[in-house]
Scaffold this motif. Structure first.
Motif, mmCIF file in Angstrom:
data_model
loop_
_atom_site.group_PDB
_atom_site.id
_atom_site.type_symbol
_atom_site.label_atom_id
_atom_site.label_comp_id
_atom_site.label_asym_id
_atom_site.label_seq_id
_atom_site.Cartn_x
_atom_site.Cartn_y
_atom_site.Cartn_z
ATOM 1 N N ASN A 1 8.654 -1.734 8.091
ATOM 2 C CA ASN A 1 8.753 -3.471 8.041
ATOM 3 C C ASN A 1 10.179 -3.454 6.988
ATOM 4 O O ASN A 1 10.538 -4.558 6.763
ATOM 5 N N PRO B 1 4.030 3.417 10.969
ATOM 6 C CA PRO B 1 3.716 4.092 9.610
ATOM 7 C C PRO B 1 2.802 5.193 9.666
ATOM 8 O O PRO B 1 2.009 5.282 10.694
ATOM 9 N N ASP C 1 3.814 -0.964 4.829
ATOM 10 C CA ASP C 1 4.184 -0.567 6.155
ATOM 11 C C ASP C 1 5.701 -0.176 5.984
ATOM 12 O O ASP C 1 6.496 -1.246 5.724
#
Length: 234
Positions: free
Chosen positions: A161, A178, A158
């Motif tokens: 993150n 994403p 992702d």
């Protein structure tokens, strides 16, 4: 006059049938070219074959398809095996955007554009020729390993993150979402909408589409009256 009305009724019925069922069959029709891009079918023991068996999917050419739960007769791709297809380049894979496993190994592909996998948020297992790098770079995958003539890209990360993406690239009142390996989108939060999520409140559906619907109905009535007069005069 009876003939005119009969033709009009037939046209209306055909249009209704098309609108009701075109969405159900559209994806399946688009998959025909991709699933049969090269000869043969998914081979036993491959990553796509194992995925298809575990998911109780349906093998169609080089694809593993899964039936949608809410749409009649519409399937979507969960696995795509284009290995050993003598492909020198790949231009479009969007019909397999829902795939979790894609195998492009054993092909003389020289270069692969990262944009091919934009929107592939479900992709967790990508198998490439050893000379190609994983889309988005190694930082976009949990595990990257080269074994013989094959490069395995496993576990899409992702990107939102990772440090800095949320604060540096998404405007105020939006969140990073994403959108494939190395890609992301900025989605408006709460009641914000519009350009750069600057407008607050729900979209004014009635104010925007109300007048449009009214004018459409009025024009339709006028056209119907005009056609009826012409048919009567005949």
């Amino acid at each position: 006059m009876t003939g005119v009305h009969s033709q009009q009724n037939s046209a209306v019925v055909l249009l209704f049938i098309h609108l009701c069922f075109s969405s159900s069959y559209q994806l399946t029709e688009l998959q025909v070219g991709l699933c049969h891009l090269c000869n043969g079918t998914v081979q036993n023991g491959t990553a796509v074959s194992q995925l298809c068996s575990a998911a109780a999917g349906l093998i169609d050419g080089r694809c593993c398809l899964l039936r949608k739960e809410t749409t009649r007769d519409a399937d979507y791709v969960i696995g795509l095996d284009l290995s050993n297809c003598s492909l020198s380049h790949v231009e479009d894979l969007q019909d397999a955007f829902s795939a979790t496993t894609i195998d492009l190994s054993l092909n003389p592909i020289v270069n692969l554009d990262d944009s091919l996998f934009e929107g592939f948020i479900q992709l967790t297992n990508l198998i490439l020729p050893a000379n190609l790098v994983c889309p988005g770079g190694n930082a976009s995958w949990d595990k990257v390993k080269v074994k013989g003539e094959t490069n395995f890209c496993e576990g899409q990360k992702d990107i939102c993150n990772q440090t800095g993406y949320l604060s540096l690239n998404c405007p105020e009142n939006s969140l990073c979402v994403p959108y494939g390996p190395g890609f992301f989108q900025c989605s408006c939060v709460d009641d914000f909408r519009g350009y750069k999520c600057r407008r607050e409140g729900e979209f004014p559906i009635i104010q925007v589409f109300g007048p449009l619907a009214g004018s459409t109905v009025l024009v339709s009535i006028l056209l119907w009256v005009t056609q009826r007069r012409k048919a009567t005069s005949v």
